[in-house]
Design a protein around this motif. Structure first.
Motif, mmCIF file in Angstrom:
data_model
loop_
_atom_site.group_PDB
_atom_site.id
_atom_site.type_symbol
_atom_site.label_atom_id
_atom_site.label_comp_id
_atom_site.label_asym_id
_atom_site.label_seq_id
_atom_site.Cartn_x
_atom_site.Cartn_y
_atom_site.Cartn_z
ATOM 1 N N GLN A 83 49.668 -38.594 -21.165
ATOM 2 C CA GLN A 83 49.321 -40.004 -21.080
ATOM 3 C C GLN A 83 50.080 -40.829 -22.111
ATOM 4 O O GLN A 83 50.354 -42.014 -21.897
ATOM 5 C CB GLN A 83 47.813 -40.189 -21.265
ATOM 6 N N TRP B 226 42.724 -32.504 -33.395
ATOM 7 C CA TRP B 226 42.586 -33.921 -33.052
ATOM 8 C C TRP B 226 43.275 -34.808 -34.087
ATOM 9 O O TRP B 226 43.817 -35.862 -33.753
ATOM 10 C CB TRP B 226 41.110 -34.312 -32.898
ATOM 11 N N LEU C 176 48.348 -27.745 -13.986
ATOM 12 C CA LEU C 176 48.750 -29.020 -14.574
ATOM 13 C C LEU C 176 50.118 -29.480 -14.076
ATOM 14 O O LEU C 176 50.355 -30.678 -13.911
ATOM 15 C CB LEU C 176 48.760 -28.911 -16.104
ATOM 16 N N LYS D 111 43.831 -28.006 -22.349
ATOM 17 C CA LYS D 111 44.084 -28.864 -21.185
ATOM 18 C C LYS D 111 43.965 -30.339 -21.552
ATOM 19 O O LYS D 111 44.819 -31.158 -21.181
ATOM 20 C CB LYS D 111 43.102 -28.518 -20.063
ATOM 21 N N ASP D 112 42.908 -30.683 -22.290
ATOM 22 C CA ASP D 112 42.711 -32.077 -22.686
ATOM 23 C C ASP D 112 43.827 -32.555 -23.613
ATOM 24 O O ASP D 112 44.282 -33.704 -23.517
ATOM 25 C CB ASP D 112 41.362 -32.237 -23.386
ATOM 26 N N PHE D 113 44.285 -31.670 -24.498
ATOM 27 C CA PHE D 113 45.348 -32.032 -25.443
ATOM 28 C C PHE D 113 46.652 -32.310 -24.693
ATOM 29 O O PHE D 113 47.330 -33.317 -24.948
ATOM 30 C CB PHE D 113 45.550 -30.901 -26.452
ATOM 31 N N SER E 271 46.954 -33.117 -21.543
ATOM 32 C CA SER E 271 46.765 -34.308 -20.714
ATOM 33 C C SER E 271 46.930 -35.583 -21.541
ATOM 34 O O SER E 271 47.513 -36.574 -21.076
ATOM 35 C CB SER E 271 45.382 -34.271 -20.056
ATOM 36 N N GLU E 272 46.446 -35.552 -22.786
ATOM 37 C CA GLU E 272 46.595 -36.725 -23.646
ATOM 38 C C GLU E 272 48.057 -36.931 -24.038
ATOM 39 O O GLU E 272 48.546 -38.063 -24.061
ATOM 40 C CB GLU E 272 45.723 -36.603 -24.893
ATOM 41 N N TYR F 239 42.357 -24.579 -31.891
ATOM 42 C CA TYR F 239 41.878 -25.526 -30.887
ATOM 43 C C TYR F 239 40.494 -26.042 -31.274
ATOM 44 O O TYR F 239 40.196 -27.218 -31.150
ATOM 45 C CB TYR F 239 41.794 -24.839 -29.520
ATOM 46 N N GLY G 265 39.915 -25.335 -22.292
ATOM 47 C CA GLY G 265 39.531 -26.700 -21.964
ATOM 48 C C GLY G 265 40.083 -27.694 -22.974
ATOM 49 O O GLY G 265 40.552 -28.784 -22.603
ATOM 50 N N ILE G 266 40.061 -27.310 -24.245
ATOM 51 C CA ILE G 266 40.629 -28.172 -25.291
ATOM 52 C C ILE G 266 42.144 -28.280 -25.114
ATOM 53 O O ILE G 266 42.724 -29.359 -25.257
ATOM 54 C CB ILE G 266 40.275 -27.627 -26.683
#
Length: 349
Positions: A204, A128, A257, A196-198, A200-201, A114, A193-194
């Motif tokens: 999207q 990323w 989530l 979760k952001d991954f 979420s992306e 991560y 946190g990473i």
């Protein structure tokens, strides 16, 4: 007689096409580390590779592919269980193209995590960048199938994420920068946190069916047992406790989530309990050794240290839980994949 055989061959082929047309999952898309990397590291400048013998000696065609095992990895078996295809190709493998990636593709990179600092350790693909490759893949798929059909596949595909072990064992517990900056609990929350952001992306970008793996009992890996050999050869319970704690917090995040993102179906595909049971009860699963790996001495060899010139490599990997000091044998990968398909992934079948 020949006409009868031809009829049944045609009938079986027709049934398979019907199953595929009605499949709930048209493709499997993979992100993560060496637990699911099917060969992306072959195509980058890193010392962490496995595209040489004896890796792959029990793979289809007996060829090393860059998978860190003697054969197939869990995502291959999951793809087969979903009646898609027997292996998931690496996105960077030049021998495959978008027509083959349309039903399954792997963006994973051995040695990554991560944390960007984890991927820097051995110069592998950061998470990323895996996401950027996925975005590129989306555009290629739309160009190949058309926007509507491609978006349909991307929305119904099963996304598998397996990552996190390297963040602790390759980064946090070895190098001082992160351990000085964070307590282990703070680092856990940083990684979550990473994650979760991954997720979420991915959401999207159209992903809805997502399975994220928890950490394995990483204190039981042969390499960790060897590192702590002077305190005994049992599993390093401190590392296992970190994994259990991480998995518990990951499950809490998944529940949040699922409430926050309408239409998402996010599950925890947790290998911890099944792998720990295999390690503690190897005979129950047909293994003879769960402490040492098949390759070399079984204590520390992996990647280039696990090579065909080492005379100690076992003749039958199916008797061993671990292939090298960090990675599982094909048989163990199959058992774990079968368990996940019958439990957390069953709702997607």
């Amino acid at each position: 007689m020949a006409s009868g055989v031809t009829f049944w061959f045609f009938f079986a082929h027709l049934l398979l096409q019907i199953f595929k047309l009605n499949a709930k999952v048209p493709a499997i898309i993979v992100f993560g580390d060496s637990s699911v990397d099917s060969g992306n590291n072959n195509e980058i400048s890193t010392v962490l590779k496995s595209n040489f013998e004896p890796y792959g000696r029990d793979f289809i065609g007996k060829q090393p592919t860059g998978r860190f095992s003697n054969g197939r990895i869990p995502t291959d078996f999951i793809s087969e269980a979903f009646m898609i295809k027997p292996i998931i190709p690496a996105y960077l493998d030049p021998t495959y193209n978008i027509s083959e990636f349309a039903t399954g593709v792997c963006f994973a990179s051995a040695g990554t995590g991560y944390d960007n600092a984890t991927s820097d350790v051995l110069s592998v693909i950061p998470l990323w960048q895996e996401m950027d490759y996925y975005k590129e893949y989306q555009e290629k798929l739309r160009g190949y199938l058309g926007k509507e059909k491609a978006n349909g596949i991307l929305g119904e595909a099963l996304y598998l994420i397996s990552i996190g072990t390297n963040d602790f064992l390759e980064n946090y517990y070895i190098f001082p920068s992160r351990s000085k900056q964070y307590s282990v609990e703070e680092y856990r929350d940083f990684l979550l946190g990473i994650a979760k952001d991954f997720i979420s992306e991915l959401y999207q970008l159209g992903g809805r069916k997502i399975a994220i793996s928890g950490l394995p009992p990483m204190g039981c890996l042969p390499l960790e047992r060897t590192t702590k050999i002077f305190s005994g050869t049992d599993c390093v319970e401190k590392y296992n406790s970190v994994a259990l704690d991480f998995n518990g917090k990951l499950q809490e995040m998944i529940k949040r989530l699922n409430k926050e993102l309408p239409g998402i179906r996010l599950v925890l595909a947790n290998p911890y309990d099944i792998l720990l049971d295999i390690i503690h009860n190897p005979l129950k699963y047909g293994f003879v050794d769960a402490a040492k790996a098949c390759c070399g001495t079984g204590m520390f060899e992996m990647s280039y240290l696990c090579n065909k010139r080492i005379p100690f490599t076992c003749p039958d990997a199916s008797k061993y839980v671990f292939w090298d000091a960090f990675h599982l044998t094909e048989k163990t990968n199959w058992i774990i994949a079968d368990h996940l398909v019958k439990t957390s992934l069953a709702e997607f079948l």
